[in-house]
Design an enzyme around this catalytic site. Sequence first.
Site, PDB file in Angstrom:
ATOM      1  N   ARG A  69       0.904  -1.396  -0.313  1.00 52.05           N
ATOM      2  CA  ARG A  69       0.143   0.047  -0.062  1.00 52.05           C
ATOM      3  C   ARG A  69       0.523   0.979   0.051  1.00 52.05           C
ATOM      4  NH1 ARG A  69      -2.414  -3.687   3.807  1.00 52.05           N
ATOM      5  NH2 ARG A  69      -4.247  -4.033   3.423  1.00 52.05           N
ATOM      6  N   LYS A 103      -2.103  -2.870   7.633  1.00 53.44           N
ATOM      7  CA  LYS A 103      -3.589  -2.258   8.393  1.00 53.44           C
ATOM      8  C   LYS A 103      -3.458  -3.531  10.398  1.00 53.44           C
ATOM      9  CE  LYS A 103      -6.074  -1.845   4.708  1.00 53.44           C
ATOM     10  NZ  LYS A 103      -7.254  -1.996   3.870  1.00 53.44           N
ATOM     11  N   HIS A 107      -2.510   3.362  -5.772  1.00 57.70           N
ATOM     12  CA  HIS A 107      -3.203   2.857  -5.575  1.00 57.70           C
ATOM     13  C   HIS A 107      -3.736   1.684  -6.749  1.00 57.70           C
ATOM     14  CE1 HIS A 107      -4.939   0.215  -2.472  1.00 57.70           C
ATOM     15  NE2 HIS A 107      -6.003  -0.183  -2.730  1.00 57.70           N
ATOM     16  N   ARG A 148      -1.240  -1.182  -7.017  1.00 57.34           N
ATOM     17  CA  ARG A 148      -1.329  -2.670  -6.129  1.00 57.34           C
ATOM     18  C   ARG A 148      -2.184  -3.767  -6.530  1.00 57.34           C
ATOM     19  NH1 ARG A 148      -1.431  -4.530  -0.530  1.00 57.34           N
ATOM     20  NH2 ARG A 148      -3.655  -5.408   0.375  1.00 57.34           N
ATOM     21  N   HIS A 165      -3.196  -9.478   3.025  1.00 55.97           N
ATOM     22  CA  HIS A 165      -5.357  -9.344   3.060  1.00 55.97           C
ATOM     23  C   HIS A 165      -5.894  -9.702   4.403  1.00 55.97           C
ATOM     24  CE1 HIS A 165      -6.049  -7.664  -0.793  1.00 55.97           C
ATOM     25  NE2 HIS A 165      -5.938  -6.685  -0.582  1.00 55.97           N
ATOM     26  N   TYR A 218      -9.025 -10.861  -7.761  1.00 54.31           N
ATOM     27  CA  TYR A 218      -8.079 -11.017  -8.470  1.00 54.31           C
ATOM     28  C   TYR A 218      -8.700 -11.697  -9.302  1.00 54.31           C
ATOM     29  CZ  TYR A 218      -6.564  -7.228  -5.605  1.00 54.31           C
ATOM     30  OH  TYR A 218      -6.458  -5.843  -4.983  1.00 54.31           O
TER      31      TYR A 218
END
Length: 350
Positions: free
Chosen positions: A207, A233, A300, A303, A326, A335
């Site tokens: 990110r 995150k 972004h 990514r 993730h 994806y």
Amino acid sequence: MKYPLDCEENFSKTFLFWLTRFIRSKITSLSNRQVKDKDRLAQLIKQLIIGFDSIVELKKVIKEVRNIGINSIHVYYVPLEKLYTFLNSYGAASMKEIDEELLSDFLASQTSNLSDATKKNYRIAIITFFSYIDKQNEQSNGNAYRYGIELKNWGGLSGKSGQKLPSYMHKEEVNRFIKAIDTYVFGEKIADRNRLIIKIILYTGIRVGEALNIEIKDLVKDGDTYIIQVRGKGNKPRIVMIKESIIKTNLDNWLNMRVCNQNLLFCNQKGNILTQAYISRIVEKILLSVSIRKEKNGAHMLRHTFATLLYQNSKDLILVQESLGHADINTSRIYTHFDKDRLKKTTDIF
């Protein structure tokens, strides 16, 4: 009076502090024509000034404020209460972990079944809240931490059309973009820095916020590759890798001239952290210089490009999940929509 961004002992209390102060500011600015008991409202505002130890206490006050006659306060409070719960579930440790991408994830996951009008209310509440913090916080050096939240690219409205597939570059476009990174004209002092950060994002899929927070100690050479530790995150660490040959020249040149605060790898010319908006602008300029136009031309998109090509080449969804950081593999599953080899099988069913 202004306060440090992370002004309490932990994230939960800090977010509650800012939420309480924001709600107080909204109560005093919203229409009070319908207020039935002005003395009680004054007492409730005093409670908001003192603060609360839990979100439950704040929620009780909000309910009473509505009953007194300021009905519209829930338009701001409800989205932010849900954001509070969402961020705590992520295990956030600092207010500085919050960025546009994380807020977009929140909106995407929490508003999927809501009307467009309610989604707009969520967006407005979040933008207004972080705009308030922008104006009311002050760091130890006298500067304010700026979120600059706009959420212009959040695609959650018009939900009947379903979830949009992310924009990404095809292989031929990627090749053109990679060449353009090294040929696009930057200022002498920032050229290697800009090329280095863009290459790291493109070749590792991290990110933008993760790239901006890389420290010198996070970059370790291992044979002909560099191992980079990033904090995702919820402050969750993971490692990504990039070949030395891809970044060696830019890295060496940048390390020879960088003067950054707090051991950051990347910084602006004042030594402070770069902004996500700046990185997205330079990515868009490079894309347009080679006539690549996508629905979303920001950083972004790099990514998404990395993740798409990684899945096409590996057919390994677990690898995509681990590479992108993730928490839920279902987030990575989008994806698989770009797996042309798999989809071609549908042409032979008859």
